[in-house]
Design a protein around this motif. Sequence first.
Motif, PDB file in Angstrom:
ATOM      1  N   SER A 162      -3.294  -3.747   3.371  1.00  0.00           N
ATOM      2  CA  SER A 162      -3.416  -2.306   3.156  1.00  0.00           C
ATOM      3  C   SER A 162      -4.328  -1.686   4.210  1.00  0.00           C
ATOM      4  CB  SER A 162      -3.959  -2.023   1.756  1.00  0.00           C
ATOM      5  OG  SER A 162      -3.058  -2.451   0.759  1.00  0.00           O
ATOM      6  N   GLU A 163      -5.435  -2.369   4.498  1.00  0.00           N
ATOM      7  CA  GLU A 163      -6.329  -1.880   5.547  1.00  0.00           C
ATOM      8  C   GLU A 163      -5.612  -1.857   6.892  1.00  0.00           C
ATOM      9  OE1 GLU A 163     -10.538  -3.085   7.797  1.00  0.00           O
ATOM     10  OE2 GLU A 163      -9.964  -4.085   5.932  1.00  0.00           O
ATOM     11  N   THR A 166      -3.250   1.062   7.110  1.00  0.00           N
ATOM     12  CA  THR A 166      -3.954   2.323   7.358  1.00  0.00           C
ATOM     13  C   THR A 166      -4.340   2.463   8.822  1.00  0.00           C
ATOM     14  OG1 THR A 166      -4.839   2.361   5.098  1.00  0.00           O
ATOM     15  CG2 THR A 166      -5.997   3.673   6.755  1.00  0.00           C
TER      16      THR A 166
END
Length: 249
Positions: A162-163, A166
């Motif tokens: 997820s990081e 982003t």
Amino acid sequence: MFRNIAVLAILLLTVSCGKDDNSSTIPQMTGPIDDSNIVKILFIGNSLTFFNDGIDSHVNGFYNNGDEVVPTVIERAASPGFSLASHLNSSTTQNAINSEDWDYVILQENGVVATTDPDEMIASLTAFKDILDMTRAEVFLFMTWAYEGEPQMTDQLYTIYSEASTITGYKIVPVGLGWRDFQQENNGINLLGPDGVHPSLEGTFFASAMFFKAISNQDINSNPYRTSLTPQKATYIKEFVTQSFLEYY
């Protein structure tokens, strides 16, 4: 995070995947194909990508049997134990990237690296972004799964992917989330192979169905492709993948 001897054991197991029918082969590239009607996909990863004839071959099977049959060029650059950092230093991988005007590129990090050295994963993906931003490819991140006996890996993997999403803007294909939910069904189908790290054929089929859905957005339930799985088992997996997409996308 699991920082004990299991890490070393998994690394040794992954690197030792050898020259059997699960071994990776980099296709001989013959130069770019100038045809906008052909869907061109490159998978970059390790043995989690190339086991059971490779996710690439099964995605191709789905394409060849879909409601909208389209010609494809689907290849892989996948070597035992490789991390994304390994691929950045591999002339074979770089040649594969440059060999074709890819529509889609899928990046899969080594699970041990992702969960024990997330900074390395982010650095590698940032470097890949510099390379792939010079192409027209849409890039997906292949979130892998928890190893046997390490259920916490699912959350660890999802956090770092997820990081990474982003930071890079790349979409995640959350195969590992789907695997977790599928195994909680207690349906008698094991997506992990005997070693507890690599996928069974069912696991590879599950991952391939997710990628075919993510890339093509075609209906997989009506797609007759099932490799050598029984019709009942293949149907069950495809229906579960369809429901997963309703939840994750």
